[in-house]
Structure formats: C-alpha cells, structure tokens
Enzyme design. Structure first.
Site, PDB file in Angstrom:
ATOM      1  N   TYR A  89      -6.279  -1.067  -6.949  1.00 12.84           N
ATOM      2  CA  TYR A  89      -5.643  -2.318  -6.342  1.00 12.84           C
ATOM      3  C   TYR A  89      -4.872  -2.360  -5.151  1.00 12.84           C
ATOM      4  O   TYR A  89      -4.891  -1.155  -4.559  1.00 12.84           O
ATOM      5  CB  TYR A  89      -4.990  -2.872  -7.640  1.00 12.84           C
ATOM      6  N   GLU A  90      -4.702  -3.299  -4.380  1.00 15.50           N
ATOM      7  CA  GLU A  90      -4.054  -3.176  -3.168  1.00 15.50           C
ATOM      8  C   GLU A  90      -5.149  -2.726  -2.224  1.00 15.50           C
ATOM      9  O   GLU A  90      -4.687  -2.004  -1.148  1.00 15.50           O
ATOM     10  CB  GLU A  90      -2.937  -2.547  -2.912  1.00 15.50           C
ATOM     11  N   GLY A  91      -6.499  -3.035  -2.407  1.00 18.40           N
ATOM     12  CA  GLY A  91      -7.465  -2.263  -1.515  1.00 18.40           C
ATOM     13  C   GLY A  91      -7.797  -0.927  -1.989  1.00 18.40           C
ATOM     14  O   GLY A  91      -6.938  -0.082  -2.111  1.00 18.40           O
ATOM     15  N   ARG A 129       0.867  -1.181  -0.044  1.00 17.96           N
ATOM     16  CA  ARG A 129       0.026   0.061  -0.184  1.00 17.96           C
ATOM     17  C   ARG A 129       0.926   1.391  -0.014  1.00 17.96           C
ATOM     18  O   ARG A 129       0.607   2.321  -0.816  1.00 17.96           O
ATOM     19  CB  ARG A 129      -1.036   0.038   1.150  1.00 17.96           C
TER      20      ARG A 129
END
Lengths: 572, 572
Positions: free
Chosen positions: A429-431, A294
């Site tokens: 992406y990645e949350g 993140r």
C-alpha cells in the site's frame, strides 16, 4: 514477552546519526530540545507498551467487522485510540496554530514507529489522519482548515485517503469518480473507492475522507483530478457534526493480516464535499499526503521488525535446545551460531532501516525549517528508499522471527506469525515497492543525480575520515559507495526509462544497503570505534553489505534481456 | 485461475537435466520407460488439476478440527485422499512386493510436487506415509511388513512421524517418551508428542504412528532411542483393524497456514507398539524416513512456488494498469519491467530449485539401483540443499506472487496469500533450514568434501564445454563454481564446526545458486543455445547468480565476529 519501547536507541540516533540538534537549532523547531524529545519518547513509549501492545492480538483474533452497515472495531481499540489522541500522538508535527505540538517529523517518525511495533492495525488510523492534516495545512482554504484541523489534530475526528478504484490502483489517473459543483461552494462526489484503510470506525465523532475525483471539465489522466474533503457527518458552522453524508461502507475486506484495521469499499453517492487546493490540482495535494504516508509506511515496516525482533530475542534467550557450543553462554538457543546469525541480521538491518527513515524525516524537517531546496530534494530522494527498504526489512525480519521460534513460529498463539502476516501489506500500500523503485530511478534522478550524488559524497567523506581508525569498516563502505555511484551513472546515461526500470528494485535495495553501511560506520565512530555498535557495524559491513554487488549487477542489466523473455517464454 | 500441471516441464527435466534415461537403464528401474513416465505424469497431473486443486481453498477456510476427540477433516478431503490412494500416488516408489509401482523417486518427486501445487495440506498426508513405507521396507521385520505395508501402500492406512516433544525439537536426543517390553513381542509406549502432521484423520481405516521412544536400558541422547510402530487400531492376524490403541489426539494447533492439515498433540498411554529395527537403533531408521521427507518437503516448497507462480502469471496477463512501455505487448501489467522482473525471477528460481530436487532424487535412484556409494553420497549431499533452497524458493516466490497481485494479494479471496501462509512451515518442519545448513557443512563434509567437489567438477566440466557456444553464460558459472570451491575449502580447513556453522546458511544458499546456474546452462545447451530456456538462463545467470558472491563473503566470515556480538549487545 512484552514490548519494550527502544527509547534509548532513538535518543542515540537523534544525537549521533541524524543530528536532531541541527533541526532544533532552527527557529521553527527550537522547542525540540533534548529534554522535550526525551520526555516525548518516554511518554509515548510507555503508552505503546502499556496501552497499545495489549491490543495487538485481540485485533487479530477479533477483526473489525460490519454490522448493519456500521463498522465495529476490535475489542479495546476505542480506548487505545483515545489514549493516542489524548496523548497528542496524532499531531506531534501538526501546526500549533490548530493545536499540534509543532515538533519535527523526526520525532513523529520515532513515535509512529513505536506505535507500529505495539499495534500496527490501530496505528494505521492516526497515520492516515497525520497525512490528511498535512495535506489540509498545505492546500485547504482557511475556512476548511478552521473547521477540520482542530478536530483532526485533537483526534476527535479521523482522516482517510480515498484514491484507489478497481481499475485505478498504481495508475491513479484512470479513476472514474466524479464531482459536480453544487453552486453553494460544495461539490457532489460520486464513485466507488476500494482499499480504504480505516474507512470507518466506531470511536471518532467523525471520519473525514479525502477523495480524488474528476470535475466535469477535468481532462483524462492525472491532470484532470481534483481533491475533495468529504466528511461522514457534515459539520455545521460551529464544527458540530450534523446530518449524515451520502456515503457508506459497502463491505470490508478479508485480509491475510492487519485484521484490526477495517479496509473498506466506500461508496459515495453525490456526497457533499469541499475542494482542497485548486481544481484539477489534486495530484499535488495527494503527493503531500503520499510522501508523508510513504515515510510513515516505511516506519511501519521498521516498527513491526522491532516488535518481531524483540519477540524472537526473548524466545531465543529462553528456549533451551541441544548442547550449545559456547562456554559460559546462556545455555539457550541464542548460543547457536545460526540463531545468532539470524538475530544479528535482524538487529543490524533494523538499525540500517531506522537510520535511513529518521534521516529522511530530519531532511524533511530541515526543509520545513529552512525552505532549502537541497533538503527537500534529499527528503524526496530518500522517501522511496525508506518506504521500500523499511517494509522489506519488516518482511524479512518478521520472517526470521518466525524461524527463530522453530515450530512455535507457525502457531498463531506465539504471536510471531502475526507480525509476518500484518506487515506484508506495507510493501503494497501507499505505492507498491516496485512503484517506489521506479520513482527513485526516474523522478528522483530528474535532477541529474544531484541529490543522490550529494548523499554518496557524504558517505565517502565519512568513510575517508574513518580510514585511519576503522579501516576494515571504512574501506568496504567507500568501495560500495563507488560501485553505487557507477550504477547511478549508468542509470543517468540511459534516457530510456524502461532500461532503468528493469533494474529499479535491485538498485533501490543496493542504495539502502550502502546507506546502512554508512550509518553503521557513523554509529561505530560515535562510540569511538570500540563497543556494541562497532561490533554490530562489523557484522553488517562484513556479512550484509556485500549483497550490494550482486544487486548492482542486476540493477544495470538493462531491459533488453528482460523483454527478450517473451510472455510465451514465461508461460507456466 | 486453475492450476495446470507442468507435465512437459518435468519431461524436459527428465530427458535433459537429470538423465532419467540412465536410471531407466538399470535393472531395478527398467520399467521407467519414457512412455510409462509420460503416462504417470499426465494421469497424476490430471488428478491434481481436477480433484486436488479445488480442495485448496476449502481446506483453508474450513480447517481440520477436533470434535469430541475425533479429527474432522476439511470438506472434500476424504474424496481427494481416495483419488490419491486409488491412483496409486502414495506408492509410486514403493516396492512391488507389497503393491507399489517400484518406480524411481525421480517420478515420485515430480508427482509429489504437483500434488503440493494443487493442495499442500492434503499432499502432506501421503508424503508422511511414503516416509513410513520406506522406513518399514528398510528396517521392519517381515511380520510387520506383511501386515502394514500392503495397507500403507494401497492408501487404506496412513502413516505419521512422531519425533518432537516439547523439550525435544531440533535436539531429538532430549526426548522422554518411554517404551517397555510387554513380553509378547510388543511394547508399551508412553509419552507426549507434538507437531504431529496428520496425527489423525477421518478417511483412512487406520493411522500408523512411527514413534521414537527410549527403552528402559536406553542411554541418554540419540544413541538410546528406539523406533516403534504404534497403530491407532491394533490389527488382528488377518490385518483387520481391531481394538483401539491407548493413544489419542489431545489437541490441534491453530496455525498461520496449512489449515487443512491437522497438526496434533498426541498422547500415548502405554500404547501397544512394535519395534522397528534394533533396540536403540531408532535414529538410523528415523533418518531413512527423514531423508525421504526432507527431499519431499523441499519439493513441497517448489510445488507451492509453481502454484503461486501460475496464479501470479495469470493475474499479470489479465490485469490492465497504466500505460505499458511495450509496443505490441499484451497491454497488461506483465509489460511493466518490474512485474516482468518478478515473474522472471519466480520462473528462473523454480527451474533452479526443481532441477536440484530432481537431480537429488535421481541420485537416490541410482544408489538404490546400483548400490554405488558415490550416488548415495551425492544424494545425501544434495538433500539439505533441496530442503532449504526448495522451501526458501517457496517462500520467496509466493511472496512475489502476492506482490504481483498488488492490493489484491493481501485479500484472502485471491488465493495468493494462502500460498504465502501455507508454505511458511516448510522452512521449519523436518529439520529447520538452519539445521539443514549445519548438516551440509558438518556431516556432509565428513568425506573431506569428496561428494561436494565431485559436483563442482561436473559444473566446471560442463561450463568449459559450453565456453565456445555460450561464453556469456558459461564463464560466470565457471567463475562462481571456483568461488564456491574456495569457500568449501575454507569450510574444510576449519575443523572447529562452529566456525562453519556461523556461515552455514549463506553457504547452502550460495551452493544452490551455483547449482541453479549449472542447470540453467545445461538446459540452454539442450536447446542448442537459442530459445526460451537460453533466455531464462541468461536472466538467471546475469541477474540472480551474482548473489553468490555476497553470500560467500558471509559464509566465510567465521564465528569470532559473530560471537563478539554478545547477548547484551543484541539486547533490544
């Protein structure tokens, strides 16, 4: 319009904003001397300019593709990757025990950002590997470490994260992939994973997949998930890749951007894997990887913003159009107020987002070096802000970059459009950024606001100290921090999390806005309150910081009115 | 996820927001009865749903291309175009004298918007023709009108605008194209034009180019520019297209989006053309065309926003992910607060932008019908706001549309990405949004603010009247209008236009924000202050309207601090 690595800018931030000196004063990072970091920045910067940047457009024009089940990467990507690996840029922060440089994440963050500016699609590959290295360092057995880490650290092998399944995206607990004990220390992993960035390539000797799956006795939800390391080729005892594992790339996605990065649907059919961490404890290891990723994805947004900014600035300094209103100006469109407004906004926001990201990285480093929970909490608090605000800045700056180009901005040959398309995924992406905002107002406030208030205290202490010298900048920052404090108190008073979630995204953005004001003020003070940084700080604090008030009104409106709008009301 | 034409929404706006009844009460537009407009909306809506929407993705996948100098359009576009032409949708507002329906621009604006939602690339073609029809109606000789208008109105021929040259974009006065008198009533036009939307096609019998060029005695700058009508095939006396003119498509651009619309570089080599309007008076005719086109492009942004919204809403109502926090909810992601925040924002902003656009169109109609300069001034004042805020809404809503889709949003097959790519150009063409903002604070304030203040007076009158019934909505709208009034006074006090230009873009956006509050309040009142529209108004006024304050702080910061940031300061 070539990319120029902003080495001096990072150096300034290291020295005056994030206090890398404090990091380097620890035993753990004693090697991060100014000379060392300067050498790294300039060496990595040169590689980004000379090797990676020329790959940006070829990757867009010639996407990675699947040829008889094998991924073929974009022209030049193999050479570009080798330059990254040979420079050691995969593993600046990896432990020296397995060949890494052992330097601070602060330095890695800057280098990652430069690589993102130069060629986002390719940079995503080592970014994934970095997350895997960190996960293995923290959670893998020594036997696994000994086999995998030297190869990942050297870049001979690359790493991927296999989390998402069609029914399990933001809700990772819904995953269905399974793992069964083979009885020989290995497991048979079966399932389909989607959106696997760099799920395969044709330039590393092996590709190591970290796969989330459920053991037979794993409970439903996130508490029954375990993490497995599943290599494309199974290494023998000497670490030499041997037989092909039972896994394959089913297909690659056709994406709006990031064409050089193959996004794979992966199929695991009883593939051989090894447990990383304890059974059913996969989420913990995954979060090690995710937090790293993140921060890295926030840096991707900032890196793209920098590339888009340089591109637009060069165009604005070259393009003549209309009578310009400035005597003694350049005679190009940069003399027009609205163009200058856009460029100033871009530069001011990049500074803000970059300062937040490097500050988060430095907090991570301090935690690593001192094991002080306060630093860990600060890094954890800032991580969702870095991710969401960094990527929003990437989108907004690349959008303005297109606009500065006028009609040329919409034409692909110019390059401005690619930044805009490529960066769009980073908010997802990645949350997703919505998940980041929910994380901030829920999990990251579980300490009763301790980590957040500590940041506000620092902001106000600095603003108070600056009141004498720069009252017109210090006062609005102090006021904004107070408003933010009230909004955070509002959040804490609402124990119903959905009340918070209804304003989570504007709250996150307001927090970033105020942090940006703080760091601009800090930079202005560092140059004595008179110079380019002070002028940029004044632009930001006068024109952009006021956005926080509207955001906080939104942030503290609660969920009731939002849900009063029924799904029928929302019907088109 | 098919597109559904929001016919009832337009009907509501006609009845309760823009007062189409007043337009229909004029002699000029007496035919615009509720029955008539209802029939048009539903007929055009059906065509958009059934014929145009299925062409959206094929146009993206199979761009218009050049084949041996001839433009080949995307699959199905010929049939789609014929459906538009045969329905009469090119010429709803064209004069009945040449076959048009003679109906209000308000109706055209709604139909154009639906066509934009369904297939932006193809809709751009008749939009250009509409501008040409209006320019010819106002400025061409009767002889030209008799030949060209029936064919343009019927859609047998299409029209283009040829303004831009490589060195003459926003600064149209810098153009170099020339025209020489042939001595037979015609002129020989020579020059290169770029960014010519629908510069050619393979489905109309003729393509009519309106070309800006300079006569030998034309002075430099905009005052020496004349307008010429230059057909692809020169019509004989009966209006039958005859020999090919000396013009050609040199190339088509590779664009980020809008692939179905061929964007041409046009070369005119002594092409035969006819003067439209008086010599050297081309800018006036061009502005007739441009104002029409700017309203139309604003509508394109809103149309794309509607398409993107419907797409995202359908996805959100279908996609299950995570435990949802709402008892008795749908069980899909629309129950999540952050998703609902995005969808509510999209819907609320579409309503705001659409109300502004239709109000502008209705003012145009009132001016046409009554020749009242007040209505003309109102339409002129609102036009840049429609263009810039409509297209910004298109960008922001399509951006959120991608986000609602999560990972799927970045995958082209989903369709969400196409809206995002296609709409990007609308903020650039027909005058960039920066040019719109400069127009608003300079030319549109040349009346001393009369037109603008009249709008604010209306906003405040309505807010005052609503104070009893809806105090929580009325008061913030009134306050916001007062703040906007102060900012407008600030603008008027600064005779140095560059002081205004430095804050022109945030000023325009703030004006749109406040107008949006006004129209939401008006809609809430229309349903008696209790219902879906009131709930949406509350969302907008509580959460989105507060943005105006930060924007106005920016808007009134002046140029000095902005230019204090030197070009060196901006160096990357």
């Amino acid at each position: 319009m070539p990319y120029r690595a902003p080495v001096e800018e990072y150096q300034f931030l290291f020295d005056h904003v994030v206090d890398l000196e404090r990091v380097a004063a620890t035993d753990r990072f004693a090697e991060a001397t100014p000379d060392m970091t300067a050498a790294i920045l300039s060496e990595a910067g040169r590689m980004c300019q000379d090797v990676l940047y020329p790959l940006q457009r070829p990757g867009d024009l010639h996407p990675a593709h699947l040829e008889n089940g094998v991924v073929r990467t974009s022209p030049g990507y193999g050479d570009g990757y080798r330059a990254i690996a040979e420079g050691g840029w995969v593993s600046i922060s990896a432990s020296p025990e397995h060949g890494g440089m052992g330097l601070p994440m602060t330095v890695t963050t800057a280098v990652n950002e430069m690589m993102s500016s130069a060629c986002l699609s390719l940079q995503l590959n080592p970014l994934m590997t970095q997350g895997q290295i960190e996960a293995l360092e923290h959670h893998a057995s020594d036997a696994l470490k000994d086999i995998y880490l030297p190869k990942l650290v050297s870049g001979e092998w690359s790493g991927t994260m296999n989390l998402t399944e069609p029914q399990a995206g933001s809700d990772v607990g819904a995953l269905r992939s399974k793992a069964e004990d083979n009885g020989d220390g290995s497991y048979a992993v079966t399932g389909q994973k989607i959106y696997i960035s760099w799920g395969d390539n044709d330039f590393t000797e092996n590709v190591c997949h970290l796969v989330l799956a459920r053991l037979p006795d794993g409970v439903p939800g996130t508490k029954g998930i375990s993490l497995f390391l599943v290599p494309k080729f199974i290494p023998d005892e000497t670490g030499t890749p041997g037989r092909a594992n039972s896994l394959k790339v089913v297909s690659l996605e056709h994406k709006m951007g990031l064409h050089g990065s193959p996004t794979a649907v992966m199929q695991f059919d009883g593939a051989t894997g090894w447990l990383v961490g304890k059974p059913h404890d996969g989420m913990r290891a995954m979060f090690t990887m995710m937090n790293n990723a993140r921060l890295g994805v926030g840096g991707q947004g900032i890196g793209v913003a920098e590339g888009a900014y340089q591109h637009a600035l060069a165009y604005a300094l070259d393009r003549k159009q209309g009578r310009t209103p400035v005597e003694g100006g350049t005679g190009t469109i940069i003399d027009h107020a609205d163009v200058r407004r856009m460029l100033s906004t871009m530069k001011a926001d990049i500074f803000a987002a970059r300062s937040i990201a490097l500050t988060c990285a430095a907090a991570t480093d301090m935690q690593t070096a001192t094991n002080d929970a306060g630093w860990g909490a600060r890094a954890a608090f800032l991580t969702p802000i870095v991710k969401a605000f960094g990527t929003e800045t990437g989108m907004a700056v690349s959008e303005m970059g297109v606009q500065v180009h006028g009609g040329m901005g919409f034409i692909e040959e110019t390059g401005a459009a690619q930044y805009y398309r490529d960066v769009r995924v980073t908010a997802i992406y990645e949350g997703t950024n919505g998940i980041q905002a929910m994380d901030l107002v829920a999990r990251k406030l579980m300490d009763g606001g301790e980590a957040g208030f500590a940041i506000l205290d620092e902001i106000e202490t600095l603003a108070e100290a600056a009141r004498g010298q720069l009252p017109d900048l210090a006062e609005p920052v102090w006021q904004a921090s107070e408003s933010l404090r009230e909004a955070m108190e509002w959040m804490l008073e609402n124990s119903d999390l959905n009340q918070r979630f209804a304003g989570a995204s504007p709250f996150l953005r307001a927090f970033a806005r105020v942090l940006g004001g703080h760091f601009h003020l800090k930079a202005a003070l560092a140059e004595g309150g008179n110079g380019a940084r002070t002028r940029l700080a004044r632009f930001y604090i006068t024109r952009l910081l006021p956005e926080h008030a509207g955001l906080l009104a939104h942030a503290t409106s609660g969920a009731d009115d939002l849900y009063a709008l029924s799904t029928e009301d929302l019907g088109a």
